[in-house]
Design an enzyme around this catalytic site. Structure first.
Site, short mmCIF file in Angstrom:
data_model
loop_
_atom_site.label_atom_id
_atom_site.label_comp_id
_atom_site.label_asym_id
_atom_site.label_seq_id
_atom_site.Cartn_x
_atom_site.Cartn_y
_atom_site.Cartn_z
N ASP A 8 0.87 -1.25 -0.02
CA ASP A 8 -0.01 0.02 0.04
C ASP A 8 0.81 1.31 -0.08
O ASP A 8 0.78 2.15 -0.65
CB ASP A 8 -0.87 -0.03 1.16
CG ASP A 8 -1.95 -1.10 1.26
OD1 ASP A 8 -1.71 -1.92 0.44
OD2 ASP A 8 -2.87 -0.92 1.99
N GLU B 25 0.80 -9.88 11.43
CA GLU B 25 0.52 -9.29 9.61
C GLU B 25 1.97 -9.10 9.25
O GLU B 25 2.35 -9.23 7.92
CB GLU B 25 -0.16 -8.16 9.80
CG GLU B 25 -0.78 -7.53 8.55
CD GLU B 25 -1.62 -6.27 8.72
OE1 GLU B 25 -1.88 -5.81 9.79
OE2 GLU B 25 -1.99 -5.81 7.47
C1 2M8 Z 1 -3.59 -4.30 3.08
O1 2M8 Z 1 -4.19 -3.46 2.28
C2 2M8 Z 1 -5.65 -2.97 2.74
C3 2M8 Z 1 -6.06 -2.29 1.53
O2 2M8 Z 1 -6.38 -3.01 0.52
C4 2M8 Z 1 -5.52 -2.04 3.91
O3 2M8 Z 1 -4.61 -1.44 4.24
O4 2M8 Z 1 -6.74 -1.70 4.34
C5 2M8 Z 1 -2.39 -4.65 2.25
O5 2M8 Z 1 -1.17 -5.14 3.03
C6 2M8 Z 1 -2.61 -5.71 1.30
O6 2M8 Z 1 -1.65 -6.22 0.67
C7 2M8 Z 1 -3.43 -6.91 1.82
O7 2M8 Z 1 -4.04 -7.60 0.86
C8 2M8 Z 1 -4.68 -6.23 2.80
C9 2M8 Z 1 -5.72 -7.47 3.52
O8 2M8 Z 1 -4.45 -8.36 4.18
O9 2M8 Z 1 -4.19 -5.14 3.75
#
Ligand code: 2M8
Length: 444
Positions: free
Chosen positions: A175, A406
């Protein structure tokens, strides 16, 4: 150690199962994410292959008629306030048999063909019935996976050079990586948008880990820009402020073609297998000619508007190692960068020696298991078995000592972000179980 880690990983995947899909994390990410589903399927294949297939199927049931696979499929049982930006904010119209507001309109790296092939390979270990089920699932998925590739290589080739452009940094999966800083500087940051649209991530996680408000204002503005024409890609470059060719997104696009070649072979589409391999070669050549910087000896994101490579050295610039046709000079360059003090094992998300390296903030320093898993695959593809084993051992140790987080602090190993995180758990299972070399590895 391995039994304990195995059981805890399987436990996370049990907790995060939501009926017909897996959530990345119950609190922070309560819907289904696209590339998470791919990583998750790889690990679920060991403990519950039926769910691995179900998760991939749920995602592709939400595929758009133009072939795009949305980056989030929203769970109608959750409220708008449970995640920002939620279904109403994205305002996706009804499509196919799906009701309005069922998904987002952007994509994520197309890792699903790689995952589907891995789940299929595991099926044999679960007996004849599972093998048969796996073949039927591949039959169902194959045309959908191809449609996803076609969308990305056709509609998203905004630069005209054979690579897909991402039009939101969320599409990369990385992101707020420094890889986007230059291109993002041209995106207006209207902070007043955050008075209208409230962030939810800060209510469930620490602000020092998450993207800043300025980043978020830009993210929201980019969604509004794409949404304004119902997520149409026609003339997108002319009317959208952010478009970038990301090395890791495109490396995954190329690797997907190689897995599609394997899948086409199993399904008896022999002519198609050759065409997939050729497409992978073309993508590899385009990555080398457009994204390689001989001065840094690694790959960099390219701003599609300006044609400039960002100087930032980010983990995304190492991921093309997954491609077997990468020329020797590029392979050696990436390996040297990985071994250098800039990254280290497990590899950080950003150059450790950079002035703005941040040990806490999301994708700007911490260690992520998913990209390290991709890099281990790259090492195996190029026959670097000892290094692949060192990386595998480092990842297993990190997760065993610190839990299924995470992401991880690059110096202390402390778990950061969401606990009980699905792709960390799923990939831990794979790292414990699988020492095999990808089917498309370069011949030694
Ligand atoms: C993170 O992205 C989301 C937006 O899509 C967020 O920050 O709210 C990122 O680490 C992305 O790579 C990942 O797919 C998602 C869900 O784990 O979180």
């Amino acid at each position: 150690m391995s039994a304990e880690l195995w059981n805890s990983a399987a436990g996370v995947l049990e907790t995060n199962w939501a009926g017909d899909h897996m959530v990345p994390s119950r609190r922070l990410y309560p819907h289904q994410w696209s590339w998470d589903a791919a990583f998750i399927a790889v690990g679920l294949a060991y403990v519950n292959p039926t769910r691995a297939w179900r998760d991939l199927r749920s995602l592709f049931e939400a595929q758009w008629p133009d072939g795009r696979v949305p980056h989030i499929v929203f769970d109608p049982a959750m409220a708008e306030a449970d995640y920002f930006p939620g279904p109403a904010f994205w305002g996706v119209p009804a499509y196919g048999s799906r009701p309005a507001h069922g998904s987002t309109g952007i994509v994520q790296p197309p890792l699903h063909a790689v995952a589907a092939w891995e789940v299929y390979r595991r099926a044999a270990a679960h007996g004849a019935a599972a093998s048969q089920q796996a073949r039927a699932e591949l039959e169902w998925l194959y045309p959908r996976l191809v449609a996803q590739q076609e969308y990305l290589t056709d509609r998203r080739d905004l630069g005209g050079g054979g690579l897909a452009s991402i039009v939101h940094s969320w599409e990369s999966g990385l992101d707020n990586s420094p890889a986007w800083d230059d291109a993002m500087a041209n995106v207006p940051a209207d902070l007043s948008l955050l008075n209208v649209y409230r962030r939810r991530d800060l209510a469930v996680s620490d602000a020092s880990h998450r993207p800043t408000d300025t980043d978020y204002a830009r993210y929201v503005g980019l969604v509004l820009s794409y949404r304004a024409a119902d997520y149409s890609d026609t003339d997108l470059l002319a009317r959208h402020a952010f478009a970038v060719e990301c090395p890791s997104f495109n490396a995954i696009l190329g690797a997907a073609e190689l897995s599609l070649a394997q899948i086409a072979g199993v399904l008896g589409h022999t002519g198609a297998a050759g065409a997939h391999r050729e497409r992978a070669q073309r993508i590899t050549s385009a990555i080398v000619s457009r994204l390689w910087n001989p001065d840094t000896g690694m790959f960099h994101a390219r701003d599609t508007h300006t044609g400039k490579l960002t100087p930032a050295r980010c983990v995304s610039g190492l991921v093309p190692l997954m491609l077997p046709d990468l020329p020797a000079g590029q392979v050696e360059g990436v390996l040297a960068a990985m071994r250098s003090e800039r990254f280290g094992l497990p590899v950080t998300s950003y150059d450790r020696t950079a002035a703005d390296f941040d040990v806490l903030r999301y994708w700007r320093g911490p260690v992520w298991i998913n990209v390290n898993w991709l890099l281990r695959r790259g090492l195996l593809v190029h026959g670097r078995r000892d290094e692949a084993e060192d990386l595998r051992a480092a990842m297993v140790r990190l997760v065993h000592r610190n839990g299924h987080f995470e992401y991880f602090h690059p110096e202390t190993g402390e778990g950061l972000g969401a606990p009980c995180f699905s792709w960390t758990a799923a990939l831990a299972l794979d790292l414990l179980a699988d020492r095999s070399v990808p089917a498309y590895a370069k011949a030694a």
